[in-house]
Design an enzyme around this catalytic site. Structure first.
Site, mmCIF file in Angstrom:
data_model
loop_
_atom_site.group_PDB
_atom_site.id
_atom_site.type_symbol
_atom_site.label_atom_id
_atom_site.label_comp_id
_atom_site.label_asym_id
_atom_site.label_seq_id
_atom_site.Cartn_x
_atom_site.Cartn_y
_atom_site.Cartn_z
ATOM 1 N N GLU A 48 -2.225 3.303 10.481
ATOM 2 C CA GLU A 48 -3.656 2.964 10.449
ATOM 3 C C GLU A 48 -3.893 2.248 9.130
ATOM 4 O OE1 GLU A 48 -5.621 3.190 12.814
ATOM 5 O OE2 GLU A 48 -4.878 4.745 14.149
ATOM 6 N N CYS A 55 -12.222 1.720 6.148
ATOM 7 C CA CYS A 55 -11.338 0.707 6.729
ATOM 8 C C CYS A 55 -12.120 -0.165 7.695
ATOM 9 C CB CYS A 55 -10.177 1.380 7.426
ATOM 10 S SG CYS A 55 -10.726 2.749 8.448
HETATM 11 P P1 NAD Z 1 -2.165 3.583 -0.052
HETATM 12 O O1 NAD Z 1 -1.326 2.821 0.885
HETATM 13 O O2 NAD Z 1 -2.094 3.239 -1.494
HETATM 14 O O3 NAD Z 1 -1.850 5.154 0.044
HETATM 15 C C1 NAD Z 1 -2.005 5.892 1.228
HETATM 16 C C2 NAD Z 1 -1.132 7.130 1.167
HETATM 17 O O4 NAD Z 1 0.237 6.752 1.139
HETATM 18 C C3 NAD Z 1 -1.342 8.001 -0.070
HETATM 19 O O5 NAD Z 1 -1.292 9.356 0.320
HETATM 20 C C4 NAD Z 1 -0.154 7.633 -0.937
HETATM 21 O O6 NAD Z 1 0.219 8.658 -1.829
HETATM 22 C C5 NAD Z 1 0.917 7.420 0.095
HETATM 23 N N1 NAD Z 1 2.030 6.569 -0.312
HETATM 24 C C6 NAD Z 1 2.048 5.571 -1.231
HETATM 25 N N2 NAD Z 1 3.279 4.988 -1.293
HETATM 26 C C7 NAD Z 1 4.041 5.622 -0.370
HETATM 27 C C8 NAD Z 1 5.396 5.467 0.071
HETATM 28 N N3 NAD Z 1 6.197 4.529 -0.438
HETATM 29 N N4 NAD Z 1 5.848 6.282 1.040
HETATM 30 C C9 NAD Z 1 5.039 7.224 1.606
HETATM 31 N N5 NAD Z 1 3.752 7.422 1.217
HETATM 32 C C10 NAD Z 1 3.256 6.626 0.254
HETATM 33 O O7 NAD Z 1 -3.652 3.433 0.485
HETATM 34 P P2 NAD Z 1 -4.988 3.971 -0.164
HETATM 35 O O8 NAD Z 1 -5.358 3.135 -1.330
HETATM 36 O O9 NAD Z 1 -4.914 5.441 -0.331
HETATM 37 O O10 NAD Z 1 -6.025 3.714 1.044
HETATM 38 C C11 NAD Z 1 -6.739 2.530 1.207
HETATM 39 C C12 NAD Z 1 -6.277 1.781 2.437
HETATM 40 O O11 NAD Z 1 -6.299 2.631 3.571
HETATM 41 C C13 NAD Z 1 -7.179 0.625 2.793
HETATM 42 O O12 NAD Z 1 -6.399 -0.512 3.061
HETATM 43 C C14 NAD Z 1 -7.895 1.088 4.048
HETATM 44 O O13 NAD Z 1 -8.336 0.046 4.886
HETATM 45 C C15 NAD Z 1 -6.856 1.934 4.672
HETATM 46 N N6 NAD Z 1 -7.434 2.868 5.638
HETATM 47 C C16 NAD Z 1 -7.239 2.628 6.972
HETATM 48 C C17 NAD Z 1 -7.803 3.474 7.918
HETATM 49 C C18 NAD Z 1 -7.608 3.214 9.371
HETATM 50 O O14 NAD Z 1 -7.949 4.090 10.162
HETATM 51 N N7 NAD Z 1 -7.080 2.079 9.798
HETATM 52 C C19 NAD Z 1 -8.569 4.555 7.511
HETATM 53 C C20 NAD Z 1 -8.752 4.769 6.151
HETATM 54 C C21 NAD Z 1 -8.175 3.911 5.219
#
Ligand code: NAD
Length: 524
Positions: free
Chosen positions: A244, A278
């Site tokens: 997502e 998002c």
């Molecule tokens: P992010 O990708 O920085 O982090 C998300 C999660 O992934 C965190 O828990 C982080 O610790 C973990 N993570 C980071 N690197 C990783 C790796 N290499 N392996 C495994 N896990 C890892 O995103 P963010 O800044 O927390 O969230 C913002 C983004 O999320 C925006 O782009 C937003 O659009 C998206 N989002 C999408 C939805 C949806 O339903 N499509 C919903 C909410 C947020």
């Protein structure tokens, strides 16, 4: 429930801060890699028992977790608000209420949704064969959410996974670790069996360790960049993933729309959660003839919004989650300015507030060639562009690498639905905006770079099970015509099968019977 960490394993901590005040909300030890690996094996052991529990038992426990949440909802709302910066109002309306609804829905309906289903197999059925699908849970589901809806997203996904018979390991965002622990506590208080729900703590490295530990499914919510890393890492173990990811969601407003409603929807859609959804409205396309009027209404409404700490009931716009996020907003607003767009209101950090507050910002004169109209902003900005025809509106809306949600505003429902179906996005609303993640009954997920797979709804539940096909021959009295050894009669029969049996027509298949019988006699 927290994954057990021994004293020797305790190395570093994740510290959580209130983005509105900078105060510490709490701290928690980072789960070491060995404990991450152990959480998956513990989860797998717990799965061996949990998968055999009845739906009634799972439902009873989920409803008990619901009761715990209801009893503690004020405390939970306050924690969500403090750790993420959003107003308490939104903690209730956009996190607690929707997830409570999702919990009751899947507690009551999962059994029905996963009931074994008969498959129509055409002429094979007349040959005494029957097929049905039964659904098996997968095992351990790893959930890696973002920080923007830190409560409802992981809790909703965990509920669905548990109801389907899986156990779960959640690695909450490093920005919202205390909410993650709260989710574990809710399941624990509801008396879920040990290790059916485990919570890890840590940054990206802990998430990466969870993926490496090869759970049976990864449910990831976050950025496109991290989604690609997770998909690559998961591929090593052939772990399937639901991604997502981000959005740059368009809202199209036709001249015949109710402009007061459209203006209110645009303001909420762009600025709720300080624009960090998002599915936020990140691009508004309005029909030229009403652009001025709609823009005026939007600006008026925006200027009335109070910004401040989330604990004040009349605050509509809270703090942003992190300095990193606010810098992206500043960069995009600068890009709009430099490219010739006009900042109508906002366009800066709030000078009267100390924390991470960016003013709700309305921008006119935007167009798709501007970088900030293509990259995800994830902040309180509402850029407005114009169009003159339906085709142009569709083309502009689809001119994006993303495709999560979209909305179409018009007084003509037929047009609304026609345009909705032309938009490349996983969910499209007509005369509504953003909120369908809150309807747990409906599928959620993106087209294009907004993701792969679905959460929520029947489609989301299907991501959490593996279908098994059971095929029974009720008339197992003679060999099948296609068995060995082959012969000239066999080839003649199979050749005829292509023009009779393979047509699905009973009438044509009957013509095959004499030849078929000849062939079967060969095998008796
Ligand atoms: P992010 O990708 O920085 O982090 C998300 C999660 O992934 C965190 O828990 C982080 O610790 C973990 N993570 C980071 N690197 C990783 C790796 N290499 N392996 C495994 N896990 C890892 O995103 P963010 O800044 O927390 O969230 C913002 C983004 O999320 C925006 O782009 C937003 O659009 C998206 N989002 C999408 C939805 C949806 O339903 N499509 C919903 C909410 C947020």
């Amino acid at each position: 429930m927290k994954a057990a960490v021994t004293a020797e394993e305790r190395t570093s901590e994740v510290i959580s801060y209130d983005p509105a005040t900078g105060e510490e909300v709490g701290r928690v030890a980072v789960t070491p890699v060995v404990a991450v690996v152990r959480s998956v094996s513990d989860g797998r052991r717990a799965f061996a028992k949990w998968k055999s529990t009845s739906f009634a038992e799972r439902s009873r426990l989920v409803m008990a977790a619901r009761e715990v949440l209801l009893a503690e909802m004020d405390e939970v709302a306050s924690l969500i608000s403090r750790e993420s910066g959003k107003p308490v109002a939104e903690a209730f309306s956009m996190e607690i209420a929707p997830v409570l609804d999702l919990m009751q829905y899947f507690a009551r309906n999962t059994e029905k949704m996963l009931r074994p289903a008969k498959i129509g197999i055409g002429i094979y059925g007349l040959m005494g064969r029957s097929s049905r699908i039964v659904y098996h849970p997968l095992g351990v589901v790893g959930i890696i959410p973002a920080w923007n809806y830190p409560f409802s997203i992981p809790l909703g996904e965990a509920t669905m996974a548990l109801m389907a018979g899986n156990t779960v390991v959640i690695k909450p965002s490093e920005l919202t670790p205390m909410i993650g622990l709260k989710i574990g506590e809710i399941f624990e208080k509801a008396s879920f069996p040990e290790n059916t729900v485990q919570i890890l703590s840590g940054e990206g490295a802990t998430g990466a360790a969870l993926v490496e530990a090869a759970p049976d499914k990864i449910m990831f919510t976050g950025s496109v960049a991290t989604g690609k890393k997770i998909a690559a890492a998961a591929a090593k173990n052939l772990t399937s993933v639901v991604l997502e990811l981000g959005g740059k969601d368009p809202m199209i407003v036709f001249a015949d729309a109710n402009l007061d409603l459209a203006a209110g929807a645009a303001v909420w859609g762009a600025f709720c959660n300080a624009g960090q959804s998002c599915s936020s409205v990140e691009r508004l396309y309005v029909e030229e003839s009403v652009a001025e009027e709609l823009t005026r209404k939007i600006i008026e409404k925006t200027k009335q919004l109070k910004q401040g700490t989330g604990d004040q009931p009349d605050v509509s716009i809270g703090a942003m989650s992190s300095e990193r996020q606010i810098k992206i907003v500043e960069d995009h607003v600068e890009d709009f300015r430099a490219a010739g767009a006009k900042i109508e209101t906002g366009g800066q950090r709030n000078p009267t507030l100390e924390g991470l507050f960016y003013e709700p910002t309305v921008i006119t004169g935007a167009h798709n060639e501007m970088r900030a109209m293509q990259e995800e902003t994830f902040g309180p900005t509402l850029p407005i562009a114009t169009f003159s025809t339906e085709e142009e509106a569709i083309r502009l809306a689809n001119d994006s690498e993303f495709g999560l949600t979209a909305s179409v505003w018009t007084g003509n429902r037929a047009r609304g639905e026609r345009v909705a179906q032309s938009i490349e996005a996983g969910s499209v609303c007509v005369n509504e905006v953003l909120y369908t993640h809150g309807i747990g009954q409906t599928p959620w997920g993106g087209f294009k770079n907004s993701g792969r797979g679905r959460t929520h709804g029947r489609e989301g539940l299907m991501e959490l099970v593996q279908p098994q096909h059971i095929h029974v021959n009720k008339l197992a009295l003679m060999p099948d015509a296609w068995w060995m050894p082959y012969s000239a009669t066999a080839v003649k029969t199979f050749r005829k099968m292509t023009t009779t049996f393979a047509t699905g027509s009973l009438l044509k298949t009957i013509q095959l019977l004499p030849q078929l019988w000849k062939r079967i006699k060969e095998l008796l």
